[in-house]
Design an enzyme around this catalytic site. Structure first.
Site, PDB file in Angstrom:
ATOM      1  CB  ILE A   1       0.300  -3.436 -12.162  1.00 30.19           C
ATOM      2  CG1 ILE A   1      -0.333  -3.144 -10.805  1.00 30.19           C
ATOM      3  CG2 ILE A   1      -0.810  -3.673 -13.177  1.00 30.19           C
ATOM      4  CD1 ILE A   1       0.515  -2.429  -9.828  1.00 30.19           C
TER       5      ILE A   1
ATOM      6  NE  ARG B   1       8.317  -2.840   2.381  1.00 35.67           N
ATOM      7  CZ  ARG B   1       9.054  -2.088   1.579  1.00 35.67           C
ATOM      8  NH1 ARG B   1      10.358  -2.281   1.519  1.00 35.67           N
ATOM      9  NH2 ARG B   1       8.525  -1.154   0.818  1.00 35.67           N
TER      10      ARG B   1
ATOM     11  CD  GLU C   1       8.434  -7.635 -17.612  1.00 35.39           C
ATOM     12  OE1 GLU C   1       7.754  -7.603 -16.588  1.00 35.39           O
ATOM     13  OE2 GLU C   1       8.882  -6.622 -18.166  1.00 35.39           O
TER      14      GLU C   1
ATOM     15  CG  LEU D   1      -2.144   0.930   1.051  1.00 33.75           C
ATOM     16  CD1 LEU D   1      -3.128   0.401   0.011  1.00 33.75           C
ATOM     17  CD2 LEU D   1      -2.865   1.125   2.386  1.00 33.75           C
ATOM     18  N   GLY D   2       1.666   1.381  -1.075  1.00 31.06           N
ATOM     19  CA  GLY D   2       2.426   2.624  -1.290  1.00 31.06           C
ATOM     20  C   GLY D   2       1.555   3.577  -2.086  1.00 31.06           C
ATOM     21  NE  ARG D   3       5.362   7.637  -3.556  1.00 31.82           N
ATOM     22  CZ  ARG D   3       6.525   8.259  -3.408  1.00 31.82           C
ATOM     23  NH1 ARG D   3       6.555   9.554  -3.179  1.00 31.82           N
ATOM     24  NH2 ARG D   3       7.661   7.612  -3.497  1.00 31.82           N
TER      25      ARG D   3
ATOM     26  CG  ASP E   1       1.878  -4.218 -17.134  1.00 32.18           C
ATOM     27  OD1 ASP E   1       1.816  -4.274 -18.379  1.00 32.18           O
ATOM     28  OD2 ASP E   1       2.453  -3.281 -16.535  1.00 32.18           O
TER      29      ASP E   1
ATOM     30  CG  HIS F   1       6.537  -3.865 -17.802  1.00 35.22           C
ATOM     31  ND1 HIS F   1       7.613  -4.395 -17.124  1.00 35.22           N
ATOM     32  CD2 HIS F   1       6.155  -2.777 -17.079  1.00 35.22           C
ATOM     33  CE1 HIS F   1       7.870  -3.668 -16.045  1.00 35.22           C
ATOM     34  NE2 HIS F   1       6.994  -2.661 -16.006  1.00 35.22           N
TER      35      HIS F   1
ATOM     36  NE  ARG G   1      10.265  -3.895 -11.847  1.00 40.64           N
ATOM     37  CZ  ARG G   1       9.637  -2.794 -12.281  1.00 40.64           C
ATOM     38  NH1 ARG G   1       8.373  -2.827 -12.611  1.00 40.64           N
ATOM     39  NH2 ARG G   1      10.300  -1.664 -12.403  1.00 40.64           N
TER      40      ARG G   1
END
Ligand code: DGY
Length: 319
Positions: free
Chosen positions: A234, A179, A265, A156-158, A260, A283, A236
């Site tokens: 979305i 975290r 990749e 739950l970052g930006r 994505d 991606h 990595r």
């Protein structure tokens, strides 16, 4: 900074000419992609280079960093920094900047787009119309309702917050795993990722990549999400155990996936290409003209600020 024009090693071109020009105005540029023998150029000019421009998808290793004794700043195009040895750079006093915030909207938009496309079978529906099956007796299968469902956000970052904001628009119940628990958001924290997956209808991965989160979404998490659950990634590809996910999708132990990003990749497992319960895109989360321009401008602004003041504008905090 001295008054001589500082030398910047650019590993890839910025995708907009104005941003590229801004770099050329401030720096003596080494445009590495144009060089026949990049290693020889680096060796010949290694003592002059004070800044590097790279990207989230361009490996920037400790080995390269160590070749440049006067390197002071690395400016990266992209928000993720798992391709850059940031810890090593920071230990040597080198600032590393990324391009946070300017891509939050587009990445969150794509997360919801993949969720809708997977749940409502949009890719499959398109293929059905394009292959003229609509006018035949073939029945198109029912999809899964999205509104009013339970969404679990991992990280739950930006970007995770931008996804939560969009999920509210679909009247979804939201919980998250992070975290650390956040005290500044009115959302329910779930300390166990397996529990979050077992609770959720949709699990959206928005955490950082790199060794600390490798295979965080493992077989147990995938099985807990279950045959009615949908996994969206979305962030990595390395965050998800791709083999476990593919096996669960094939066996029906996981309901669907909208992806994505992939572990290796641009290689995408062949099995994913054959499954109708999977939506796969290359991606493209930040790939709109507006956002890619904003990212390129921010790289240029970081490099300019470094040339002018000795400090980048959006440094990655110490790892
Ligand atoms: C990022 O910015 O990290 C994206 O994943 C690259 O497009």
């Amino acid at each position: 900074m001295t008054t001589a024009t500082p030398v910047l090693l650019q590993l890839l071109p910025l995708p907009f000419p104005e941003a590229q020009q801004r770099l050329a105005q401030r720096f003596d540029l080494i445009e590495l992609w144009k060089e026949q023998d990049p290693d020889a150029v680096i060796a010949a000019r290694q003592n002059e280079i004070v800044a590097v421009v790279t990207s989230a998808m361009t490996p920037t290793s400790a080995k390269l960093i160590d070749k440049l004794p006067n390197l002071r700043a690395i400016c990266s195009h992209g928000v993720g920094y798992d391709a850059i040895d940031v810890k090593h750079a920071q230990k040597k006093g080198i600032q590393v900047s990324n391009t946070p915030d300017v891509l939050n909207d587009c990445v969150a938009d794509l997360a919801l787009g993949l969720l809708l496309a997977t749940a409502r079978r949009l890719g499959q529906a398109e293929r059905y119309v394009r292959s003229n099956l609509w006018s035949t007796d073939a029945k198109f299968p029912l999809g899964v309702k999205v509104s009013h469902k339970k969404i679990g956000i991992v990280g739950l970052g930006r970007i995770g917050m931008a996804i939560a904001q969009r999920a509210k628009g679909f009247d979804m119940e939201i919980r998250y795993h992070n975290r650390r628990q956040r005290t500044d958001v009115g959302l329910t924290y779930e300390p166990s990722l397996v529990e979050l997956a077992a609770w959720a209808d949709f699990l959206v991965i928005a955490t950082v990549g790199g060794p600390d989160t490798r295979h965080l979404v493992n077989d147990d998490v995938i099985k807990a999400l279950g045959r009615d659950g949908i996994l969206i990634n979305i962030s990595r590809g390395t965050v998800v155990d791709e083999t476990a996910m593919v096996n669960a999708l094939v066996s029906g132990e996981l309901g669907g996936a909208g992806l994505d990003v992939y572990e290796s990749e641009p290689t995408v497992p062949d099995a994913l290409k054959t499954l109708d319960n999977v939506v796969i895109v290359p991606h493209i989360a930040s790939a709109t003209s507006e956002t890619r321009k904003a990212m390129a401008d921010l790289v240029a602004a970081n490099a300019e600020a470094f040339a002018k003041t000795g400090n980048v504008i959006t440094p990655i905090p110490p790892l």
